[in-house]
Design an enzyme around this catalytic site. Structure first.
Site, mmCIF file in Angstrom:
data_model
loop_
_atom_site.group_PDB
_atom_site.id
_atom_site.type_symbol
_atom_site.label_atom_id
_atom_site.label_comp_id
_atom_site.label_asym_id
_atom_site.label_seq_id
_atom_site.Cartn_x
_atom_site.Cartn_y
_atom_site.Cartn_z
ATOM 1 C CD GLU A 1 31.113 17.496 9.325
ATOM 2 O OE1 GLU A 1 31.416 17.915 8.200
ATOM 3 O OE2 GLU A 1 31.461 18.065 10.392
ATOM 4 C CD GLU B 1 36.623 15.792 3.566
ATOM 5 O OE1 GLU B 1 37.284 16.555 4.285
ATOM 6 O OE2 GLU B 1 35.570 15.240 3.927
#
Length: 220
Positions: free
Chosen positions: A113, A207
């Site tokens: 990730e 985010e």
């Protein structure tokens, strides 16, 4: 966020959405969804505990507003699969509290990730990770970090994997991110890269975590 580990556990949960996008283009969303809009792949995930509205605009544009100082979401447009590409974007990013604006995605074999953070709010996500050096790219200097997630959500279900971070020292909103420069720097720092396969998408992501704010981003 209270700690790097707890923060990343929540952020990582945002990528559990299916790697197979829906065939229907959706415009205004308040629940998790993936698909295609304006010729770009989009991914929107929310844990449902805050007030967040994601909107797919024309072509590479999207916007998101959030409030309530609760919950976690990850949203953005890009490509599935990802690749070593130069990502050009513009827009606005206005978090009140904790939020990130990043080129975000996954690699597989091994599962990785990654975040190339362009701007953030009150919390620097590298605070509790392991610093691996710096990379100069696209007019700025980025700090490189690595962390490991154990039995955490991923695009391949619950798994153990590494997270790679490049965090820009001089925050900005808008410009070009030459992703190959970061991938090469990570490799030189001893970080093993994966491949862009099996649902390994890349998006310009907004985010938010227990905060409020707004973001309007166009991927070019």
């Amino acid at each position: 966020m209270f700690s790097f580990t707890s923060v990343i556990a929540l952020l990582s949960a945002g990528i559990v959405a299916s790697a197979s996008p829906t065939a229907i283009e959706e415009r205004s969303l308040t629940s998790s969804s993936t698909g295609y809009s304006g010729g770009y792949y989009y991914s929107f995930w929310t844990d449902g505990s805050g007030n967040v509205v994601y909107n797919n605009g024309n072509a590479g544009e999207y916007s998101v507003t959030w409030s309530g100082n609760a919950g976690n979401f990850v949203a953005g447009k890009g490509w599935n699969p990802g690749s070593e590409r130069s990502v050009t974007y513009s827009g606005s990013f206005n978090p009140n509290g904790n939020g990130y604006l990043s080129v975000y995605g996954w690699m597989t074999n091994p599962l990785v990730e990654y975040y190339i953070v362009e701007s953030y709010g009150t919390y620097n996500p590298g605070s509790s990770a392991t610093h691996k050096g710096t990379v100069t790219s696209d007019g700025g200097t980025y700090d490189i970090y690595v962390d490991q997630r154990v039995n955490a959500p991923s695009i391949q279900g619950t798994a153990t994997f590494n997270q790679y971070w490049s965090i820009r020292q001089q925050k900005r909103v808008g410009g070009t991110v030459t992703t190959a420069n970061h991938f090469n720097a990570w490799q030189k720092a001893g970080l093993q890269l994966g491949s862009f396969s099996d649902g390994a998408y890349m998006i310009v992501a907004t985010e938010g975590y227990q905060s409020s704010g707004s973001s309007d981003i166009t991927v070019h």
